[in-house]
Design a protein around this motif. Structure first.
Motif, PDB file in Angstrom:
ATOM      1  N   GLU A  23       0.850  -1.199   0.000  1.00 27.36           N
ATOM      2  CA  GLU A  23       0.000   0.000   0.000  1.00 27.36           C
ATOM      3  C   GLU A  23       0.882   1.243   0.000  1.00 27.36           C
ATOM      4  N   ASN A  24       0.728   2.068  -1.027  1.00 25.25           N
ATOM      5  CA  ASN A  24       1.584   3.249  -1.187  1.00 25.25           C
ATOM      6  C   ASN A  24       0.766   4.383  -1.808  1.00 25.25           C
ATOM      7  N   THR A  25       0.450   5.445  -1.020  1.00 22.56           N
ATOM      8  CA  THR A  25       0.878   5.694   0.356  1.00 22.56           C
ATOM      9  C   THR A  25       0.079   4.833   1.328  1.00 22.56           C
ATOM     10  N   HIS A  26       0.616   4.713   2.555  1.00 23.99           N
ATOM     11  CA  HIS A  26      -0.029   3.874   3.560  1.00 23.99           C
ATOM     12  C   HIS A  26      -0.913   4.741   4.438  1.00 23.99           C
ATOM     13  N   ASN A  27      -2.208   4.480   4.382  1.00 20.66           N
ATOM     14  CA  ASN A  27      -3.202   5.333   5.044  1.00 20.66           C
ATOM     15  C   ASN A  27      -3.028   5.364   6.559  1.00 20.66           C
TER      16      ASN A  27
ATOM     17  N   TRP B 246       6.321   4.066   0.558  1.00 24.75           N
ATOM     18  CA  TRP B 246       7.340   3.076   0.206  1.00 24.75           C
ATOM     19  C   TRP B 246       8.226   3.718  -0.861  1.00 24.75           C
ATOM     20  N   THR B 247       9.538   3.635  -0.712  1.00 21.46           N
ATOM     21  CA  THR B 247      10.415   4.069  -1.792  1.00 21.46           C
ATOM     22  C   THR B 247      10.392   3.024  -2.903  1.00 21.46           C
ATOM     23  N   VAL B 248      10.865   3.421  -4.074  1.00 22.26           N
ATOM     24  CA  VAL B 248      10.947   2.473  -5.182  1.00 22.26           C
ATOM     25  C   VAL B 248      11.851   1.305  -4.798  1.00 22.26           C
ATOM     26  N   ALA B 249      12.949   1.587  -4.109  1.00 21.43           N
ATOM     27  CA  ALA B 249      13.885   0.531  -3.715  1.00 21.43           C
ATOM     28  C   ALA B 249      13.233  -0.450  -2.745  1.00 21.43           C
ATOM     29  N   GLN B 250      12.452   0.053  -1.813  1.00 12.31           N
ATOM     30  CA  GLN B 250      11.770  -0.830  -0.856  1.00 12.31           C
ATOM     31  C   GLN B 250      10.769  -1.727  -1.571  1.00 12.31           C
ATOM     32  N   MET B 251      10.046  -1.163  -2.530  1.00  6.65           N
ATOM     33  CA  MET B 251       9.094  -1.972  -3.287  1.00  6.65           C
ATOM     34  C   MET B 251       9.816  -2.989  -4.167  1.00  6.65           C
ATOM     35  N   ALA B 252      10.916  -2.570  -4.755  1.00  8.41           N
ATOM     36  CA  ALA B 252      11.677  -3.479  -5.614  1.00  8.41           C
ATOM     37  C   ALA B 252      12.205  -4.668  -4.840  1.00  8.41           C
ATOM     38  N   ALA B 253      12.587  -4.445  -3.595  1.00  4.92           N
ATOM     39  CA  ALA B 253      13.115  -5.541  -2.779  1.00  4.92           C
ATOM     40  C   ALA B 253      12.043  -6.589  -2.505  1.00  4.92           C
ATOM     41  N   VAL B 254      10.817  -6.139  -2.244  1.00  2.00           N
ATOM     42  CA  VAL B 254       9.711  -7.084  -2.037  1.00  2.00           C
ATOM     43  C   VAL B 254       9.338  -7.761  -3.346  1.00  2.00           C
TER      44      VAL B 254
ATOM     45  N   ALA C 211       5.292   8.069 -11.510  1.00  8.09           N
ATOM     46  CA  ALA C 211       4.440   7.035 -10.934  1.00  8.09           C
ATOM     47  C   ALA C 211       4.716   5.674 -11.567  1.00  8.09           C
ATOM     48  N   ARG C 212       5.152   5.659 -12.815  1.00 11.32           N
ATOM     49  CA  ARG C 212       5.416   4.395 -13.483  1.00 11.32           C
ATOM     50  C   ARG C 212       6.573   3.629 -12.831  1.00 11.32           C
ATOM     51  N   GLU C 213       7.501   4.340 -12.189  1.00 11.77           N
ATOM     52  CA  GLU C 213       8.603   3.651 -11.499  1.00 11.77           C
ATOM     53  C   GLU C 213       8.097   2.891 -10.280  1.00 11.77           C
ATOM     54  N   ILE C 214       7.080   3.419  -9.626  1.00 17.39           N
ATOM     55  CA  ILE C 214       6.461   2.719  -8.504  1.00 17.39           C
ATOM     56  C   ILE C 214       5.659   1.526  -9.020  1.00 17.39           C
ATOM     57  N   ALA C 215       4.855   1.771 -10.045  1.00 14.50           N
ATOM     58  CA  ALA C 215       4.013   0.706 -10.592  1.00 14.50           C
ATOM     59  C   ALA C 215       4.835  -0.426 -11.191  1.00 14.50           C
ATOM     60  N   ALA C 216       6.043  -0.129 -11.640  1.00 17.16           N
ATOM     61  CA  ALA C 216       6.897  -1.147 -12.251  1.00 17.16           C
ATOM     62  C   ALA C 216       7.284  -2.249 -11.276  1.00 17.16           C
ATOM     63  N   GLN C 217       7.165  -1.971  -9.984  1.00 11.02           N
ATOM     64  CA  GLN C 217       7.545  -2.951  -8.970  1.00 11.02           C
ATOM     65  C   GLN C 217       6.379  -3.878  -8.611  1.00 11.02           C
ATOM     66  N   THR C 218       5.312  -3.854  -9.420  1.00 12.79           N
ATOM     67  CA  THR C 218       4.119  -4.655  -9.136  1.00 12.79           C
ATOM     68  C   THR C 218       3.597  -5.298 -10.416  1.00 12.79           C
ATOM     69  N   ASP C 219       2.781  -6.324 -10.240  1.00 10.53           N
ATOM     70  CA  ASP C 219       2.123  -6.957 -11.377  1.00 10.53           C
ATOM     71  C   ASP C 219       0.813  -6.258 -11.717  1.00 10.53           C
ATOM     72  N   SER C 220       0.185  -5.670 -10.724  1.00 12.53           N
ATOM     73  CA  SER C 220      -1.030  -4.887 -10.934  1.00 12.53           C
ATOM     74  C   SER C 220      -1.027  -3.736  -9.943  1.00 12.53           C
ATOM     75  N   ALA C 221      -1.739  -2.683 -10.303  1.00 13.19           N
ATOM     76  CA  ALA C 221      -1.827  -1.523  -9.410  1.00 13.19           C
ATOM     77  C   ALA C 221      -3.186  -0.871  -9.576  1.00 13.19           C
ATOM     78  N   THR C 222      -3.656  -0.299  -8.496  1.00 12.14           N
ATOM     79  CA  THR C 222      -4.915   0.447  -8.488  1.00 12.14           C
ATOM     80  C   THR C 222      -4.651   1.848  -7.961  1.00 12.14           C
ATOM     81  N   PHE C 223      -5.269   2.851  -8.576  1.00 18.34           N
ATOM     82  CA  PHE C 223      -5.213   4.200  -8.009  1.00 18.34           C
ATOM     83  C   PHE C 223      -6.578   4.851  -8.125  1.00 18.34           C
ATOM     84  N   CYS C 224      -6.846   5.777  -7.216  1.00 19.65           N
ATOM     85  CA  CYS C 224      -8.131   6.487  -7.192  1.00 19.65           C
ATOM     86  C   CYS C 224      -8.056   7.759  -8.016  1.00 19.65           C
ATOM     87  N   LEU C 225      -9.115   8.024  -8.753  1.00 17.15           N
ATOM     88  CA  LEU C 225      -9.254   9.279  -9.479  1.00 17.15           C
ATOM     89  C   LEU C 225      -9.875  10.348  -8.595  1.00 17.15           C
TER      90      LEU C 225
END
Length: 349
Positions: free
Chosen positions: A139-143, A150-158, A187-201
């Motif tokens: 979850e990024n940002t974490h409510n 989460w930094t990109v590096a932290q997400m990449a590690a997971v 934002a694409r650098e964050i999303a690149a660390q996942t297989d799917s992503a959701t964001f709110c409009l």
């Protein structure tokens, strides 16, 4: 200020801009459950391109935006790993269990961030007694942690752990663009660390309705069926999708203003006797204030503030959550601080 109120309860209260209203009025539409809606299709394609994914899917809410990918990635009886205080666990009505039939494995994080070591330790081994780990959610940002990133590096590690174990990763990115702006990365650098992503409009982007799921073309085809099963296929959805396009094209960069106002709010609250703020967690547009030093529950503090035209959420027994957004100005922040200071003096003695 919105409708005469100093309203910090959530960025979901933001109203659409005039440009959004005009776009909604003139939107080209079609039946999205049949041949397709051209404005919905444009929004989905634009979102996918923005986040570096192959395809997108428009849904009516962030909750559906998480449940649909959970259903698309997993099968009944599997286990999903997420952070202990994840929004999916606390505030999405248990859909992953009620609809998805999943077991949940909650991993404690620090400021909402799980370590790769803890995630790997939570993955089930090949044992006949264990459910199979089917999905890892971040979850990024974490409510609940206070809008932390989460930094990109932290997400990449997971993601590296997940890839090695053959497990997909889904991002609950309700406020993904807040994270991108705060971190100073696309934002694409964050999303690149996942297989799917959701964001709110909605929320900080100020569109009235909707969220987007992005992923591979094959994944989105599965997700479409899950959306249909949940009753989420729209007809002339372009009427609301049009506002989402305006939001993505005009509202992302201005999120920095919300972050600055949140920091201002936190720093001013931090010096009020009886009120405590961990300023280090104020990274985006959420401020959490501990009010146990005022001698009354947070819900009572919120009630007293509302009587003085300041609206805020009592998130926990001793904690208020304040959210800044497009319709909270610097002057509104200062006005709320004056009210909170005076009330704290009365309660704290």
């Amino acid at each position: 200020m919105l409708n005469g109120k100093l309203d910090f309860r959530s960025d979901t209260i933001t109203e659409p801009t005039e440009e959004m209203r005009e776009a909604m009025a003139r939107a080209k539409v079609g039946d999205d459950g049949r041949e397709g809606d051209p404005t919905v299709r444009e929004l989905e394609e634009y979102s996918a391109q923005l986040l570096g994914k192959e395809a997108g899917l428009f849904v009516v809410s962030g909750t559906m935006g998480n449940l649909v990918p959970i259903l698309a990635h997993t099968t009944h009886g599997q286990e999903m790993i997420l952070e202990r205080d994840a929004h999916i666990y606390w505030y999405e009505v248990g859909g992953m269990a009620a609809v998805g039939g999943l077991v949940v494995n909650r991993v404690p994080g620090r400021d909402g961030v799980m370590t790769p070591e803890d995630v790997e330790a939570a993955i089930r081994g090949d044992n006949v007694h264990f459910p199979k780990t089917g999905l890892i959610c971040v979850e990024n940002t974490h409510n609940v942690a206070g809008g932390t990133c989460w930094t990109v590096a932290q997400m990449a590690a997971v993601k590296a752990v997940a890839a090695r174990r053959g497990i997909p990763v889904h991002l609950d990115g309700a406020r993904l663009f807040n994270a991108a702006v705060a971190l100073g990365v696309p934002a694409r650098e964050i999303a690149a660390q996942t297989d799917s992503a959701t964001f709110c409009l909605s929320k900080g982007l100020s569109a009235p309705v909707g969220a987007i799921i992005v992923g591979s073309k094959a994944f989105i085809e599965v997700a479409k069926k899950k959306r249909k099963m949940l009753g989420g296929t729209l007809r002339q959805g372009g009427v609301i999708a049009a506002a989402g396009l305006v939001a993505l094209r005009t509202m992302i960069d201005r999120l920095a203003e919300d972050h600055a106002n949140a920091r201002r709010l936190a720093e001013k609250f931090h010096v009020i006797p009886g009120v405590a703020v961990d300023v280090n967690t104020v990274q985006t547009n959420i401020v959490r204030t501990k009010v146990s030093g005022l001698g009354v529950p947070a819900a009572k503090v919120a009630e007293l503030l509302a009587q003085r035209n300041v609206y805020v959420l009592a998130q926990q027994a001793d904690t208020l959550r304040w959210l800044t957004h497009r319709q909270v100005t610097k002057a509104d922040v200062d006005a709320a601080v004056v009210v909170m200071t005076k009330m704290a003096e009365e309660l704290h003695g």
